[in-house]
Design a protein around this motif. Sequence first.
Motif, PDB file in Angstrom:
ATOM      1  N   GLU A  18       0.846  -1.186   0.000  1.00 32.59           N
ATOM      2  CA  GLU A  18       0.000   0.000   0.000  1.00 32.59           C
ATOM      3  C   GLU A  18       0.886   1.242   0.000  1.00 32.59           C
ATOM      4  OE1 GLU A  18      -3.234   0.411  -0.186  1.00 32.59           O
ATOM      5  OE2 GLU A  18      -3.654  -1.735  -0.363  1.00 32.59           O
ATOM      6  N   ILE A  19       0.716   2.069  -1.015  1.00 33.79           N
ATOM      7  CA  ILE A  19       1.487   3.296  -1.132  1.00 33.79           C
ATOM      8  C   ILE A  19       0.516   4.432  -1.406  1.00 33.79           C
ATOM      9  CG2 ILE A  19       3.332   4.503  -2.380  1.00 33.79           C
ATOM     10  CD1 ILE A  19       4.399   1.790  -3.253  1.00 33.79           C
ATOM     11  N   ASP A  20       0.715   5.534  -0.725  1.00 38.33           N
ATOM     12  CA  ASP A  20      -0.140   6.689  -0.963  1.00 38.33           C
ATOM     13  C   ASP A  20       0.156   7.248  -2.349  1.00 38.33           C
ATOM     14  OD1 ASP A  20      -1.921   8.789  -0.519  1.00 38.33           O
ATOM     15  OD2 ASP A  20      -0.318  10.107   0.206  1.00 38.33           O
ATOM     16  N   LEU A  21      -0.867   7.293  -3.197  1.00 39.99           N
ATOM     17  CA  LEU A  21      -0.687   7.736  -4.571  1.00 39.99           C
ATOM     18  C   LEU A  21      -1.624   8.913  -4.863  1.00 39.99           C
ATOM     19  CD1 LEU A  21      -0.595   4.249  -6.338  1.00 39.99           C
ATOM     20  CD2 LEU A  21       1.353   5.635  -5.619  1.00 39.99           C
ATOM     21  N   PRO A  22      -1.186  10.125  -4.573  1.00 40.33           N
ATOM     22  CA  PRO A  22      -2.037  11.286  -4.858  1.00 40.33           C
ATOM     23  C   PRO A  22      -2.283  11.444  -6.348  1.00 40.33           C
ATOM     24  CG  PRO A  22       0.178  11.990  -4.281  1.00 40.33           C
ATOM     25  CD  PRO A  22       0.115  10.515  -4.010  1.00 40.33           C
ATOM     26  N   GLY A  23      -3.432  12.024  -6.701  1.00 40.14           N
ATOM     27  CA  GLY A  23      -3.760  12.217  -8.104  1.00 40.14           C
ATOM     28  C   GLY A  23      -3.065  13.411  -8.716  1.00 40.14           C
ATOM     29  N   GLU A  24      -2.861  14.459  -7.926  1.00 37.47           N
ATOM     30  CA  GLU A  24      -2.153  15.648  -8.409  1.00 37.47           C
ATOM     31  C   GLU A  24      -1.598  16.383  -7.198  1.00 37.47           C
ATOM     32  OE1 GLU A  24      -3.581  18.886  -7.977  1.00 37.47           O
ATOM     33  OE2 GLU A  24      -5.365  18.164  -6.965  1.00 37.47           O
ATOM     34  N   ASP A  25      -0.711  17.345  -7.459  1.00 38.17           N
ATOM     35  CA  ASP A  25       0.016  17.984  -6.367  1.00 38.17           C
ATOM     36  C   ASP A  25      -0.682  19.195  -5.771  1.00 38.17           C
ATOM     37  OD1 ASP A  25       0.339  19.814  -8.384  1.00 38.17           O
ATOM     38  OD2 ASP A  25       2.453  19.351  -8.743  1.00 38.17           O
ATOM     39  N   GLY A  26      -1.817  19.576  -6.332  1.00 40.24           N
ATOM     40  CA  GLY A  26      -2.540  20.706  -5.784  1.00 40.24           C
ATOM     41  C   GLY A  26      -1.988  22.063  -6.172  1.00 40.24           C
ATOM     42  N   ILE A  27      -0.881  22.078  -6.908  1.00 37.48           N
ATOM     43  CA  ILE A  27      -0.292  23.344  -7.343  1.00 37.48           C
ATOM     44  C   ILE A  27      -1.085  23.862  -8.540  1.00 37.48           C
ATOM     45  CG2 ILE A  27       1.781  24.464  -8.252  1.00 37.48           C
ATOM     46  CD1 ILE A  27       3.421  22.325  -6.832  1.00 37.48           C
ATOM     47  N   PRO A  28      -1.540  25.122  -8.500  1.00 39.22           N
ATOM     48  CA  PRO A  28      -2.325  25.648  -9.630  1.00 39.22           C
ATOM     49  C   PRO A  28      -1.525  25.609 -10.926  1.00 39.22           C
ATOM     50  CG  PRO A  28      -2.443  27.106  -7.718  1.00 39.22           C
ATOM     51  CD  PRO A  28      -1.383  26.090  -7.424  1.00 39.22           C
ATOM     52  N   LEU A  29      -2.239  25.467 -12.036  1.00 36.53           N
ATOM     53  CA  LEU A  29      -1.589  25.502 -13.339  1.00 36.53           C
ATOM     54  C   LEU A  29      -1.014  26.884 -13.595  1.00 36.53           C
ATOM     55  CD1 LEU A  29      -4.307  23.522 -15.288  1.00 36.53           C
ATOM     56  CD2 LEU A  29      -1.979  22.738 -14.834  1.00 36.53           C
ATOM     57  N   GLU A  30      -0.108  26.958 -14.576  1.00 38.00           N
ATOM     58  CA  GLU A  30       0.614  28.199 -14.845  1.00 38.00           C
ATOM     59  C   GLU A  30      -0.330  29.381 -15.049  1.00 38.00           C
ATOM     60  OE1 GLU A  30       3.950  28.830 -15.024  1.00 38.00           O
ATOM     61  OE2 GLU A  30       4.340  26.818 -14.254  1.00 38.00           O
ATOM     62  N   THR A  31      -1.363  29.187 -15.864  1.00 41.27           N
ATOM     63  CA  THR A  31      -2.321  30.246 -16.148  1.00 41.27           C
ATOM     64  C   THR A  31      -3.707  29.645 -16.281  1.00 41.27           C
ATOM     65  OG1 THR A  31      -2.138  30.036 -18.563  1.00 41.27           O
ATOM     66  CG2 THR A  31      -0.562  31.515 -17.472  1.00 41.27           C
ATOM     67  N   ASN A  32      -4.722  30.505 -16.298  1.00 42.12           N
ATOM     68  CA  ASN A  32      -6.078  30.044 -16.533  1.00 42.12           C
ATOM     69  C   ASN A  32      -6.205  29.444 -17.930  1.00 42.12           C
ATOM     70  OD1 ASN A  32      -8.871  29.800 -15.710  1.00 42.12           O
ATOM     71  ND2 ASN A  32      -9.347  31.474 -17.113  1.00 42.12           N
ATOM     72  N   TRP A  33      -5.417  29.993 -18.885  1.00 39.78           N
ATOM     73  CA  TRP A  33      -5.428  29.455 -20.241  1.00 39.78           C
ATOM     74  C   TRP A  33      -5.031  27.991 -20.238  1.00 39.78           C
ATOM     75  CZ3 TRP A  33      -1.812  26.939 -23.125  1.00 39.78           C
ATOM     76  CH2 TRP A  33      -2.113  26.738 -24.486  1.00 39.78           C
ATOM     77  N   HIS A  34      -4.006  27.615 -19.455  1.00 40.27           N
ATOM     78  CA  HIS A  34      -3.556  26.223 -19.406  1.00 40.27           C
ATOM     79  C   HIS A  34      -4.690  25.306 -18.932  1.00 40.27           C
ATOM     80  CE1 HIS A  34       0.428  28.026 -19.742  1.00 40.27           C
ATOM     81  NE2 HIS A  34       0.916  26.827 -19.976  1.00 40.27           N
ATOM     82  N   ARG A  35      -5.416  25.732 -17.894  1.00 42.42           N
ATOM     83  CA  ARG A  35      -6.515  24.910 -17.376  1.00 42.42           C
ATOM     84  C   ARG A  35      -7.596  24.727 -18.437  1.00 42.42           C
ATOM     85  NH1 ARG A  35     -11.436  25.886 -15.751  1.00 42.42           N
ATOM     86  NH2 ARG A  35     -11.158  28.153 -15.832  1.00 42.42           N
ATOM     87  N   ILE A  36      -7.973  25.831 -19.094  1.00 40.52           N
ATOM     88  CA  ILE A  36      -9.047  25.759 -20.081  1.00 40.52           C
ATOM     89  C   ILE A  36      -8.610  24.951 -21.299  1.00 40.52           C
ATOM     90  CG2 ILE A  36     -10.519  27.123 -21.610  1.00 40.52           C
ATOM     91  CD1 ILE A  36     -10.444  29.350 -19.540  1.00 40.52           C
ATOM     92  N   GLN A  37      -7.337  25.085 -21.704  1.00 38.85           N
ATOM     93  CA  GLN A  37      -6.852  24.324 -22.860  1.00 38.85           C
ATOM     94  C   GLN A  37      -6.888  22.820 -22.591  1.00 38.85           C
ATOM     95  OE1 GLN A  37      -5.284  25.139 -26.386  1.00 38.85           O
ATOM     96  NE2 GLN A  37      -6.306  23.172 -26.076  1.00 38.85           N
TER      97      GLN A  37
END
Length: 248
Positions: A18-37
């Motif tokens: 059993e290993i803790d495997l997070p889905g993502e690091d919680g750090i926001p993407l570089e810009t809003n454009w990156h998220r929408i793209q």
Amino acid sequence: MSRVIEVVERYIVPDIPEIDLPGEDGIPLETNWHRIQINLLVDSTRQHWHGRTDFFAGGNMFIYYSLRQARSKDYKGPDFFVVKDVDGTRDRPAWITWEEDGRLPDVIVELLSPSTAAEDLGTKKDLYERTFKTPEYFCYNPDTRELLGWQLEKQRYVPLQPSARGHLWSEQFQVWLGLWEGDYEGIQATWLRFHDAAGRLLPTGEEAERRRAEAEHQRAEAERQRADAAEAELVRLRAELERRSRDG
């Protein structure tokens, strides 16, 4: 009388710890454009393969490809990736290779930024080429509007040659990847979009639904106009019959 002795070897495969495997690091993407793209690429993929459930399209989530990597917390997460020939109805917080019969991405797209470009074009590209063996890898730089792509041939990435319009062909998707200037989710910008073999822009889910609604509206309007014309003709005929009746 000779005897045949059968020797059966038994191998015990240990359980995966059993290993803790997070889905993502919680750090926001570089810009809003990156998220929408990223949303646009996932949306485009689902619309392109509408009705199919044999693929998974994800974005900004970690991929776990070895226990060593998981133990060392060497997290790797492409901006966008697609895995074909898997159960697409199941949600995943992360892509865990040993829970997916060893399947790894068939297509990866990285959206470059000043803080990630060196890694995306260096160590990540090497990882996708040598370890993941991902058939197609694309990089897009929104600052310079440069689109790069590679196809795996004989275990090495070979650069894809752009079309006259600067589009790159994806064998995995059977579409062109190219730039489009327009509005998506209320943001006017240059976006990476899918185009068909003839170079025509492929719709997102919302665009396809809007087209269907417009086509239905036009069909209903045409039907109304035909009904109005038929009613007007009926009125004219009745008036003509009444006139003839009076004249006769």
